[in-house]
Design a protein around this motif. Structure first.
Motif, short mmCIF file in Angstrom:
data_model
loop_
_atom_site.label_atom_id
_atom_site.label_comp_id
_atom_site.label_asym_id
_atom_site.label_seq_id
_atom_site.Cartn_x
_atom_site.Cartn_y
_atom_site.Cartn_z
N UNK A 16 0.86 -1.18 0.00
CA UNK A 16 0.00 0.00 0.00
C UNK A 16 0.90 1.23 0.00
N UNK A 17 0.71 2.09 -0.97
CA UNK A 17 1.45 3.34 -1.03
C UNK A 17 0.62 4.42 -0.32
N UNK A 18 1.25 5.15 0.58
CA UNK A 18 0.49 6.14 1.34
C UNK A 18 1.37 7.28 1.84
N UNK A 19 0.70 8.29 2.34
CA UNK A 19 1.37 9.39 3.03
C UNK A 19 0.58 9.69 4.29
N UNK A 20 1.20 9.49 5.43
CA UNK A 20 0.52 9.82 6.68
C UNK A 20 0.31 11.32 6.81
N UNK A 21 1.12 12.11 6.09
CA UNK A 21 1.02 13.57 6.18
C UNK A 21 -0.11 14.12 5.32
N UNK A 22 -0.15 13.71 4.05
CA UNK A 22 -1.18 14.23 3.14
C UNK A 22 -2.48 13.43 3.19
N UNK A 23 -2.40 12.20 3.68
CA UNK A 23 -3.59 11.35 3.73
C UNK A 23 -3.78 10.47 2.51
N UNK A 24 -2.96 10.68 1.48
CA UNK A 24 -3.08 9.86 0.28
C UNK A 24 -2.81 8.40 0.62
N UNK A 25 -3.70 7.51 0.16
CA UNK A 25 -3.53 6.08 0.38
C UNK A 25 -3.98 5.59 1.74
N UNK A 26 -4.37 6.47 2.64
CA UNK A 26 -4.75 6.05 3.98
C UNK A 26 -6.03 5.22 4.00
N UNK A 27 -6.92 5.46 3.04
CA UNK A 27 -8.17 4.69 3.00
C UNK A 27 -7.90 3.20 2.81
N UNK A 28 -6.92 2.87 1.96
CA UNK A 28 -6.59 1.46 1.74
C UNK A 28 -6.01 0.83 3.01
N UNK A 29 -5.20 1.57 3.74
CA UNK A 29 -4.64 1.10 4.99
C UNK A 29 -5.74 0.90 6.05
#
Length: 269
Positions: free
Chosen positions: A244-257
């Motif tokens: 899963x590719x994500x950024x905890x800062x921007x929120x991108x990809x957090x939904x998959x996590x």
């Protein structure tokens, strides 16, 4: 002995308890508040001069004891429907920031965190600031958590049935790979500020993990980082690893996590 590096733990401190220190020819450390013998808990042994056969036997004994504690942890978690994850990475990958952002986005989901660091309670303090309960384990010179430490921490936490337990291991891509804590999955976090070749430099960890989180992708426009190569290296050592590719800062990809977490909690129930 850490079966990989031979490090010595001279002192382990579970938050709210006095430090435990035990130094003899096989140094051991656990999360309890009193001294145990070498046979009581998995340990680190530092024994220069031992022959290879004796050293291997000690390592096997340590892992066997750790695995027994891990199975007890796993059974206790399963009986209460608790979904537990072991988060592992190099220092600076963004584990604690990811945990804080994850907790903020989980809403009403009950969550607790066990924090592993050599020193300080800074990470546990950050977790508690989100409203979640957290317990800090300081491992002193030790390089990872073991199942006995985690089991003791579980007893001190007020874990709710059908909840989520996240264990933030000591920042280290070597030693935590060998130690089962009783978790459902190891989750390895690789940030784009590290090398793409980390998975083949530290294959045991990526082989042991079920999921790789490629973190800090918001920084990709500013870096010369090959995402495809990083994922390819991870799947070279573990073809079944999920990414899963994500950024905890921007929120991108957090939904998959978050979907992964919700699915795991539902299955644990």
């Amino acid at each position: 002995m850490c079966v990989t590096c031979g490090c010595v733990e001279g002192e382990v401190r579970v938050e709210g308890e006095p430090a435990h220190e035990a130094v003899h020819d096989h140094v051991h450390a656990d999360g309890s508040a009193h001294t145990h013998s070498h046979d009581d808990a998995p340990a680190h042994a530092h024994a220069p001069g031992l022959g290879p056969k004796r050293r291997v036997q000690i390592e096997l004994d340590i892992l066997a004891k750790n695995n027994a504690y891990a199975q007890a942890n796993r059974k206790a978690l399963a009986e209460r429907g608790i979904f537990a994850l072991n988060l592992v990475s190099s220092p600076g990958s963004g584990k604690t920031t990811l945990l804080c952002q994850t907790i903020a986005r989980l809403g009403q989901q009950a969550v607790a965190v066990i924090e592993g660091d050599q020193q300080t309670s800074r990470d546990a303090d950050r977790i508690r600031a989100t409203g979640a309960q957290a317990l800090q384990i300081n491992t002193g010179k030790g390089c990872h958590l073991d199942a006995h430490m985690v089991g003791h921490a579980m007893e001190k936490l007020k874990l709710e049935d059908e909840s989520l337990l996240m264990i933030e291991n000591v920042g280290n891509l070597v030693c935590p790979a060998a130690f089962d804590l009783g978790e459902a999955h190891k989750v390895v976090i690789l940030s784009v500020t590290e090398g793409e070749d980390k998975p083949i430099k530290y294959p045991d960890m990526f082989r042991a993990a079920s999921l790789m989180l490629l973190n800090k992708i918001d920084l990709l426009p500013h870096l010369d980082y090959d995402v495809a190569a990083a994922i390819g290296f991870a799947r070279r050592v573990n073809p079944s690893i999920r990414v899963i590719q994500l950024s905890a800062t921007s929120g991108e990809g957090m939904d998959a996590w978050l979907a992964f977490l919700h699915e795991g909690v539902a299955q644990a129930r």
